[in-house]
Design a protein around this motif. Structure first.
Motif, PDB file in Angstrom:
ATOM      1  N   VAL A  97       0.854  -1.184   0.000  1.00  0.00           N
ATOM      2  CA  VAL A  97       0.000   0.000   0.000  1.00  0.00           C
ATOM      3  C   VAL A  97       0.893   1.238   0.000  1.00  0.00           C
ATOM      4  CG1 VAL A  97      -1.761   1.279   1.255  1.00  0.00           C
ATOM      5  CG2 VAL A  97      -1.836  -1.214   1.224  1.00  0.00           C
TER       6      VAL A  97
ATOM      7  N   GLU B 297      -8.568  -1.732  -2.600  1.00  0.00           N
ATOM      8  CA  GLU B 297      -7.155  -2.029  -2.325  1.00  0.00           C
ATOM      9  C   GLU B 297      -6.696  -3.276  -3.070  1.00  0.00           C
ATOM     10  OE1 GLU B 297      -3.853  -4.040  -0.477  1.00  0.00           O
ATOM     11  OE2 GLU B 297      -5.936  -4.696  -0.315  1.00  0.00           O
TER      12      GLU B 297
ATOM     13  N   PHE C 218      -8.827   3.989  -5.248  1.00  0.00           N
ATOM     14  CA  PHE C 218      -8.668   3.545  -3.859  1.00  0.00           C
ATOM     15  C   PHE C 218      -8.763   4.730  -2.911  1.00  0.00           C
ATOM     16  CE2 PHE C 218      -5.407   1.798  -0.630  1.00  0.00           C
ATOM     17  CZ  PHE C 218      -6.422   1.360   0.200  1.00  0.00           C
TER      18      PHE C 218
ATOM     19  N   LEU D 282      -5.226  -4.776   4.998  1.00  0.00           N
ATOM     20  CA  LEU D 282      -5.289  -3.407   5.495  1.00  0.00           C
ATOM     21  C   LEU D 282      -5.164  -3.352   6.996  1.00  0.00           C
ATOM     22  CD1 LEU D 282      -8.099  -1.906   3.279  1.00  0.00           C
ATOM     23  CD2 LEU D 282      -5.663  -1.511   3.117  1.00  0.00           C
TER      24      LEU D 282
END
Length: 487
Positions: free
Chosen positions: A27, A300, A377, A486
């Motif tokens: 990420v 994501e 996103f 996440l």
């Protein structure tokens, strides 16, 4: 050094230089989901009617309504949108298994028989060979060596795609649970408002009857009686829309349950008033919200898939090596099986497309697609925060309005009691007493409408918080296709 050892040394050097090409996914640091402001407390979570506590998976059970629990369970098991999203997930999982199979050795088997006339000229002979029967049978196997990680990146893209489909299914579950509760609450609220409107009409009808009696006795003007008649009919006109709203809520509920409207009897969902929460509404914080919302997880995973596809395309810039082996029998059919008909082969096959200009442009296109996926996103993250804060603000403000209307109803009830005692003592007229009763009925009708709004705002907030899919996944027994990314 012998030629065999020289080839082995070259192959070892080649293998040591190989790597998985393309960007390694994580990420991005600049993503909105990593911002401190996105992971802190929610701005509207300071009121007394909300709690900074984890949102329960089965949030609808906070209403402590067994009928509502049964309806949500049925909807999560039979809703057509959930079935369609589940089929999409199975398709994505099948694609993942298809891509994973590319990492396995590929085998083949073949056999054929033909009667043929061969050309003598093709063998530099003037005489024509005779016509004879030919036979061929053989086995083959090959394995693509993933020197540059093309198959690995393809696996990553397919896995991320399957996880995105799983998140999409979870998002549908969130919507189905929330919309089922909303339809039930709207039906209950319409019934509550219909009862309050009926009471209001009854009081107004009494006022109209009193005005007619006074008019007949010569103690009132015709205009006053006409005005009360107009008020009565206006209140009567408010009843059909509420009846229609109650029926429409039942029809919507049947839709979310995957049933025809006629298959859901009114008695099965009938209620006199909307359910209420037994405790302050739990909302958690921003970090928990972003972990819980399936659409954030879906966006994501789509970013991860887009990043992996860059590596798949980048691997096309490099050679592809496949090691193969085959063995079989080929020859005249009557001789098939004898030593001269045996054949075999073993060795690598090197292929390299050239020029690679088109591949480079495809890589640039996929890099742009990954940038777009990152932008989407970020947009999903910001939208999740905006929806939650908006729903939280609307809920707390409606609670304030409801409290004011409740106070108004209490004062109207007090005034009606006082006017009733004065009327019974003969100190005020009947119309004055009925005016107080009419004010009370109007205040109660406004309070009933506000109660419906409070329940609707609660559902909006629960929908924005994104809870419910965890329990639904357990009920459906859908296997997870990967880990969360996440945390």
């Amino acid at each position: 050094m012998t030629p065999r050892r020289a080839w082995a040394a070259c192959l070892c050097a080649f293998l040591s230089a190989c790597t998985t090409v393309g960007p390694e996914y994580r990420v991005p640091d600049q993503a909105a989901v990593r911002e401190a402001a996105a992971n802190g407390p929610l701005q509207g979570a300071q009121g007394p009617d909300v709690a900074i506590a984890p949102v329960p998976d089965d949030w609808w059970r906070l209403y402590d309504d067994e009928r509502l629990d049964r309806l949500v369970t049925k909807a999560l098991a039979a809703n057509p949108d959930i079935r369609a999203a589940g089929a999409n997930l199975r398709r994505a999982q099948a694609l993942l298994h298809e891509v994973e199979a590319e990492n396995l050795p590929q085998g083949s088997i073949g056999a054929g028989v033909s009667r043929a006339q061969l050309s003598g000229e093709s063998y530099l002979q003037q005489a024509q060979p005779p016509v004879f029967n030919l036979g061929d049978v053989g086995l083959g196997a090959s394995y693509l060596i993933d020197f540059f990680g093309k198959l690995e990146r393809a696996d990553e893209a397919a896995l991320a795609g399957a996880q995105a489909s799983e998140a999409a299914l979870d998002m549908v579950r969130v919507a189905v649970a929330a919309q089922t509760v909303r339809a039930y609450v709207q039906g209950c609220a319409a019934a509550h408002q219909l009862h309050a409107a009926t009471q209001q009409l009854a009081v107004q009808q009494r006022t109209l009857d009193a005005s007619r009696r006074l008019l007949a006795a010569g103690r009132a003007e015709p205009a006053e009686a006409a005005r009360e008649h107009a008020r009565t009919e206006a209140l009567r006109a408010a009843l059909p829309p509420l009846q229609a709203a109650r029926s429409a809520a039942r029809y919507r509920l049947a839709l979310w349950l995957g049933q025809a409207p006629a298959a859901l009897p009114e008695a099965e969902v009938a209620c006199a008033a909307q359910p209420t929460l037994r405790a302050p509404l739990p909302v958690g914080d921003g970090a928990a919200l972003l972990r819980r919302r399936p659409d954030v997880r879906q966006a994501e995973r789509e970013l991860a898939a887009a990043t992996a596809r860059i590596g798949v395309a980048t691997a096309d810039l490099y050679p592809s090596i496949r090691i193969g082996a085959s063995a079989g029998l080929t020859g005249v059919l009557s001789h098939l099986g004898s030593g001269p008909t045996a054949r075999w082969s073993l060795g690598p096959l090197l292929s390299w497309s050239w020029p690679t200009n088109g591949v480079r442009h495809r890589i640039h296109g996929l890099e742009a697609a990954a940038d777009a996926a990152l932008a989407r996103f970020d947009g999903v993250v910001l939208r999740a925060l905006q929806e939650t804060e908006t729903a939280l603000s609307a809920y707390t403000r409606e609670l304030e309005r409801h409290a004011a209307l409740h106070a108004a109803s209490e004062h109207a009830a007090q005034a009606a009691r006082q006017q009733r005692r004065l009327w019974q003592a003969g100190r005020v007229s009947c119309l004055a007493h009925l005016d107080a009763e009419r004010d009370l009925a109007a205040a109660q009708a406004a309070l009933a409408a506000s109660a419906g709004q409070v329940a609707a705002r609660q559902v909006d907030l629960f929908l924005a918080l994104g809870g419910g899919w965890q329990t639904a996944r357990k009920l459906a027994a859908v296997p997870a296709s990967g880990n969360e990314h996440l945390d």
